[in-house]
Design an enzyme around this catalytic site. Structure first.
Site, PDB file in Angstrom:
ATOM      1  N   HIS A  48       0.621  -1.196  -0.330  1.00 17.01           N
ATOM      2  CA  HIS A  48      -0.055   0.375   0.029  1.00 17.01           C
ATOM      3  C   HIS A  48       0.770   1.144  -0.509  1.00 17.01           C
ATOM      4  O   HIS A  48       0.105   2.197  -0.037  1.00 17.01           O
ATOM      5  CB  HIS A  48      -0.663   0.198   1.732  1.00 17.01           C
ATOM      6  CG  HIS A  48      -1.741  -1.259   1.003  1.00 17.01           C
ATOM      7  ND1 HIS A  48      -3.033  -1.421   0.374  1.00 17.01           N
ATOM      8  CD2 HIS A  48      -2.048  -2.305   2.265  1.00 17.01           C
ATOM      9  CE1 HIS A  48      -3.639  -2.272   0.620  1.00 17.01           C
ATOM     10  NE2 HIS A  48      -3.025  -2.958   1.550  1.00 17.01           N
ATOM     11  N   HIS A 147      -3.668  -2.718   7.897  1.00 17.28           N
ATOM     12  CA  HIS A 147      -3.994  -2.785   7.182  1.00 17.28           C
ATOM     13  C   HIS A 147      -4.461  -1.747   6.418  1.00 17.28           C
ATOM     14  O   HIS A 147      -5.245  -0.588   7.122  1.00 17.28           O
ATOM     15  CB  HIS A 147      -5.260  -3.966   7.999  1.00 17.28           C
ATOM     16  CG  HIS A 147      -6.529  -4.105   7.104  1.00 17.28           C
ATOM     17  ND1 HIS A 147      -6.617  -4.975   5.754  1.00 17.28           N
ATOM     18  CD2 HIS A 147      -7.914  -3.749   6.941  1.00 17.28           C
ATOM     19  CE1 HIS A 147      -7.467  -5.486   5.716  1.00 17.28           C
ATOM     20  NE2 HIS A 147      -8.506  -4.204   5.823  1.00 17.28           N
TER      21      HIS A 147
END
Ligand SMILES: *[C@@H]1O[C@H](CO)[C@@H](O)[C@H](O)[C@H]1NC(C)=O
Length: 157
Positions: A48, A147
């Protein structure tokens, strides 16, 4: 004389046991494993964070970084276009371990890669969209993002 010899042997044995215990305590024999949140952050970072990501590189980056859902293509994957420290700072002082989403105070540029059609690894084709001024939501574990939960458009700009 013989008794002395036996004593000496017993002493040596005892010393070894003590040394073994000390080594074990110091983590020499069983090297300490990385804390779980560091490993999860590492995965988060790879999936990410990319400061120089562009919207046309979804296919190649996702393939290069081996981002899949078991043997299928991941339906969506978002890259945050920022340096590691700005992303880490989302979780600064965040004590809610993993339980709720933490929204970033800072706004980020992101590239959202959306899967064009269901497919199997590694034949994943994505459409990439670049978005600006996004608040991102993550889960934090012991002060580290672990996350990615999504992005929110910030209307006040
Ligand atoms: C970020 O993405 C670009 C492609 O847009 C790629 O060339 C570069 O290697 C990536 N950087 C990292 C750290 O993954």
């Amino acid at each position: 004389m013989r008794i002395l010899f036996i004593c000496l042997l017993a002493c040596l044995l005892l010393l070894q046991v003590v040394a073994f215990k000390a080594e074990k305590k110091a983590g020499i024999l069983t090297p300490r494993e990385k804390p779980v949140e560091e490993e999860r952050y590492e995965k988060f970072r790879i999936q990410h964070i990319n400061e120089t990501m562009d919207e046309n590189s979804c296919d190649s980056e996702i393939r290069r970084k081996n981002i899949y859902e078991k043997n299928r293509c991941k339906t969506i994957n978002t890259f945050i276009l920022a340096d590691e420290n700005s992303v880490k700072s989302i979780c600064q002082g965040e004590k809610n371990n993993n339980k709720k989403k933490t929204r970033s105070k800072q706004k980020f540029r992101i590239v959202v890669c959306k899967l064009k059609k269901p497919a199997r690894k590694p034949k994943c084709q994505y459409e990439g969209i670049k978005l600006t001024n996004r608040i991102v939501a993550v889960r934090c574990q012991n002060g580290l993002p672990v996350h990615f939960d999504g992005d929110i458009l910030n209307f006040e700009n």
